[in-house]
Design a protein around this motif. Structure first.
Motif, mmCIF file in Angstrom:
data_model
loop_
_atom_site.group_PDB
_atom_site.id
_atom_site.type_symbol
_atom_site.label_atom_id
_atom_site.label_comp_id
_atom_site.label_asym_id
_atom_site.label_seq_id
_atom_site.Cartn_x
_atom_site.Cartn_y
_atom_site.Cartn_z
ATOM 1 N N THR A 35 10.711 -7.652 9.634
ATOM 2 C CA THR A 35 9.409 -7.424 10.249
ATOM 3 C C THR A 35 8.970 -8.790 10.776
ATOM 4 O O THR A 35 9.700 -9.769 10.614
ATOM 5 C CB THR A 35 8.357 -6.892 9.248
ATOM 6 O OG1 THR A 35 7.897 -7.979 8.435
ATOM 7 C CG2 THR A 35 8.922 -5.770 8.378
ATOM 8 N N LEU A 66 3.498 0.011 -3.263
ATOM 9 C CA LEU A 66 4.219 -0.518 -2.102
ATOM 10 C C LEU A 66 3.459 -0.197 -0.816
ATOM 11 O O LEU A 66 2.685 0.757 -0.765
ATOM 12 C CB LEU A 66 5.614 0.113 -2.026
ATOM 13 C CG LEU A 66 6.498 -0.094 -3.248
ATOM 14 C CD1 LEU A 66 7.821 0.649 -3.050
ATOM 15 C CD2 LEU A 66 6.741 -1.572 -3.484
ATOM 16 N N ILE A 67 3.745 -0.980 0.216
ATOM 17 C CA ILE A 67 3.146 -0.749 1.532
ATOM 18 C C ILE A 67 3.994 0.267 2.294
ATOM 19 O O ILE A 67 5.222 0.172 2.306
ATOM 20 C CB ILE A 67 3.079 -2.068 2.326
ATOM 21 C CG1 ILE A 67 2.204 -3.093 1.588
ATOM 22 C CG2 ILE A 67 2.568 -1.829 3.745
ATOM 23 C CD1 ILE A 67 2.284 -4.506 2.161
ATOM 24 N N SER A 120 -5.013 5.616 -3.543
ATOM 25 C CA SER A 120 -5.104 4.875 -2.283
ATOM 26 C C SER A 120 -3.693 4.674 -1.733
ATOM 27 O O SER A 120 -2.703 4.914 -2.429
ATOM 28 C CB SER A 120 -5.765 3.520 -2.522
ATOM 29 O OG SER A 120 -5.044 2.794 -3.498
ATOM 30 N N GLU A 183 3.904 -13.009 4.116
ATOM 31 C CA GLU A 183 3.603 -11.590 4.069
ATOM 32 C C GLU A 183 2.236 -11.292 4.681
ATOM 33 O O GLU A 183 1.364 -12.147 4.748
ATOM 34 C CB GLU A 183 3.611 -11.078 2.617
ATOM 35 C CG GLU A 183 4.908 -11.313 1.879
ATOM 36 C CD GLU A 183 4.993 -12.701 1.297
ATOM 37 O OE1 GLU A 183 4.144 -13.557 1.620
ATOM 38 O OE2 GLU A 183 5.922 -12.931 0.506
ATOM 39 N N GLY A 231 2.172 -8.908 -5.399
ATOM 40 C CA GLY A 231 1.855 -10.083 -4.614
ATOM 41 C C GLY A 231 0.672 -10.822 -5.218
ATOM 42 O O GLY A 231 0.317 -11.909 -4.793
ATOM 43 N N LEU A 232 0.049 -10.212 -6.207
ATOM 44 C CA LEU A 232 -1.132 -10.792 -6.812
ATOM 45 C C LEU A 232 -0.849 -11.344 -8.197
ATOM 46 O O LEU A 232 -1.739 -11.831 -8.863
ATOM 47 C CB LEU A 232 -2.229 -9.721 -6.888
ATOM 48 C CG LEU A 232 -2.473 -9.020 -5.540
ATOM 49 C CD1 LEU A 232 -3.408 -7.851 -5.709
ATOM 50 C CD2 LEU A 232 -3.024 -10.005 -4.532
HETATM 51 O O1 TXA Z 1 4.385 -8.525 5.155
HETATM 52 C C1 TXA Z 1 4.445 -7.673 4.264
HETATM 53 O O2 TXA Z 1 3.447 -7.058 3.865
HETATM 54 C C2 TXA Z 1 5.832 -7.354 3.685
HETATM 55 C C3 TXA Z 1 6.673 -6.735 4.800
HETATM 56 C C4 TXA Z 1 8.029 -6.287 4.328
HETATM 57 O O3 TXA Z 1 5.957 -5.684 5.391
HETATM 58 N N1 TXA Z 1 5.730 -6.499 2.536
HETATM 59 C C5 TXA Z 1 5.238 -6.929 1.346
HETATM 60 O O4 TXA Z 1 5.256 -5.983 0.334
HETATM 61 O O5 TXA Z 1 4.838 -8.065 1.166
HETATM 62 P P1 TXA Z 1 5.034 -6.345 -1.204
HETATM 63 O O6 TXA Z 1 5.427 -5.124 -1.980
HETATM 64 O O7 TXA Z 1 5.752 -7.604 -1.555
HETATM 65 O O8 TXA Z 1 3.492 -6.541 -1.350
HETATM 66 C C6 TXA Z 1 2.644 -5.395 -1.311
HETATM 67 C C7 TXA Z 1 1.217 -5.827 -1.532
HETATM 68 C C8 TXA Z 1 0.993 -6.163 -2.977
HETATM 69 O O9 TXA Z 1 0.154 -7.278 -3.070
HETATM 70 C C9 TXA Z 1 0.316 -4.906 -3.516
HETATM 71 O O10 TXA Z 1 -0.519 -5.175 -4.581
HETATM 72 C C10 TXA Z 1 -0.473 -4.445 -2.320
HETATM 73 O O11 TXA Z 1 0.340 -4.739 -1.216
HETATM 74 N N2 TXA Z 1 -0.699 -2.989 -2.377
HETATM 75 C C11 TXA Z 1 0.158 -2.008 -2.004
HETATM 76 N N3 TXA Z 1 -0.394 -0.795 -2.205
HETATM 77 C C12 TXA Z 1 -1.617 -1.003 -2.709
HETATM 78 C C13 TXA Z 1 -2.686 -0.142 -3.118
HETATM 79 N N4 TXA Z 1 -2.589 1.174 -3.044
HETATM 80 N N5 TXA Z 1 -3.799 -0.747 -3.586
HETATM 81 C C14 TXA Z 1 -3.910 -2.069 -3.650
HETATM 82 N N6 TXA Z 1 -2.943 -2.945 -3.271
HETATM 83 C C15 TXA Z 1 -1.819 -2.419 -2.813
#
Ligand code: TXA
Ligand code: MG
Length: 329
Positions: A35, A66-67, A120, A183, A231-232
């Motif tokens: 990405t 996950l996103i 969410s 990210e 990520g937190l």
């Molecule tokens: O740039 C990016 O966002 C990359 C690329 C691959 O798209 N993805 C990424 O995903 O960094 P990841 O899993 O490393 O981080 C996902 C972040 C985390 O901080 C997570 O807490 C937050 O998104 N997150 C995901 N779903 C959430 C939700 N339903 N509520 C709160 N935070 C959420």
């Protein structure tokens, strides 16, 4: 199409490679792809077993949300309940490095493991031609955390993904280095706007469009204010060697991750940006941290010192990642 073995396929990001990657995603396999921010490890977000495979491949200790990635804002918004703020921000910043956390649409087929059981959903439309072509070809939400082993440095080049996940995933769609290098900004819009993770789209730029954005509470991570995602976590993006921040001098056992000019002498140095450009530093951060970690270890050095980095604009996100890299483990 060939079957998947314990061998990871390394695909060129040609139309044929993208078509094969899309086929694998649609059949529940894991595929890493570029990405604009970092390489993601993708799986069909509606397939709970495929998503569980992401956690297994990363060695992630628990199921963090996950996103979900989409080719278009329209596709993203069929899975959640966007309000006017979400639409304004999507118009302004998508495709781009902004993730919105929104109330999930009750009829969305996204598997509950993808959002770790929350009501969410985090959605984003990445600004990368290969990612968008892949997402359009799979035609379903793709869950994708960064394509690294849990707690380690996020990958910004295909060789980083190979070093982290070779033999653990079906394929890597190989593009060049990612442009942004950090990210996405994560913004929670399930209530009053809250910045969950700083990124290249700044709080300031968001506030200019939707008004005040709260920062995540400084107390987050305590039992009263639990962390909301990987990520937190305090310790994240961790190299093997300990990291010391705001270094104005370098000890004999340290390598230096520098920024700008007039750096102190060091036996081993990589410079994030000689001209002191924060965007260049962000794009180089994870690659140089990874290289410095490896080269310093080979040379018998035992720690990494990091020059002070300004905290304005994307510097805030750089300092956020460095603080986690330096956190006690
Ligand atoms: O740039 C990016 O966002 C990359 C690329 C691959 O798209 N993805 C990424 O995903 O960094 P990841 O899993 O490393 O981080 C996902 C972040 C985390 O901080 C997570 O807490 C937050 O998104 N997150 C995901 N779903 C959430 C939700 N339903 N509520 C709160 N935070 C959420
Ligand atoms: Mg990550």
């Amino acid at each position: 199409m060939e079957s998947v073995t314990d061998q990871t396929a390394y695909l060129a990001d040609t139309p044929d490679g993208i078509a094969r990657a899309a086929h694998w995603l649609r059949t529940g396999e894991l595929v890493a792809f570029a990405t604009e921010t970092v390489y993601g490890l993708g799986a069909d977000a509606t397939n709970a077993i495929a998503v569980a495979g992401i956690f297994a491949a990363k060695g992630r200790p628990r199921f963090n949300p996950l996103i979900c990635h989409f080719a278009t804002a329209d596709a993203a918004f069929t899975h959640c309940l966007p309000d006017h703020r979400a639409r304004i921000l999507a118009d302004a910043f998508w495709p781009g490095p902004l993730t919105l956390v929104l109330a999930r649409h009750p009829a969305s087929p996204v598997a509950s493991i993808t959002a770790a059981g929350l009501d969410s959903l985090a959605v984003r439309v990445p600004d990368h031609p290969v990612a968008r072509a892949l997402l359009a070809a799979t035609d379903r939400p793709i869950a994708a955390p960064s394509a690294n082993r849990s707690g380690r440095i996020s990958p910004t080049r295909p060789e980083h993904v190979r070093a982290e996940l070779d033999g653990r995933i079906a394929a890597v769609l190989q593009s060049g280095p990612t442009m942004v290098g950090l990210e996405s900004t994560v913004l929670d819009l399930t209530g009053p706007a809250r910045l969950l993770r700083p990124g290249s789209i700044s709080r300031h730029a968001i506030e200019a469009l939707i008004g005040p954005v709260a920062l995540m509470s400084a107390a987050a991570g305590t039992p009263e204010a639990p962390l909301r995602g990987p990520g937190l976590l305090a310790s994240h993006y961790a190299p093997t060697l300990p990291v010391r921040l705001h270094a104005h001098s370098v000890a004999p056992h340290e390598a230096l991750l520098g920024f700008g000019t007039n750096l102190p002498p060091a036996r081993l140095l990589h410079n994030l940006s000689e001209r002191g450009d924060l965007l260049e530093a962000a794009a180089n951060l994870f690659d140089l941290l990874r290289r410095l970690d490896h080269e310093a270890t080979c040379q018998g050095l035992t720690a990494i010192a990091v020059s002070p980095i300004p905290t304005h604009e994307i510097g805030l996100a750089i300092n956020d990642r460095l603080t986690r890299a330096a956190a006690p483990r």
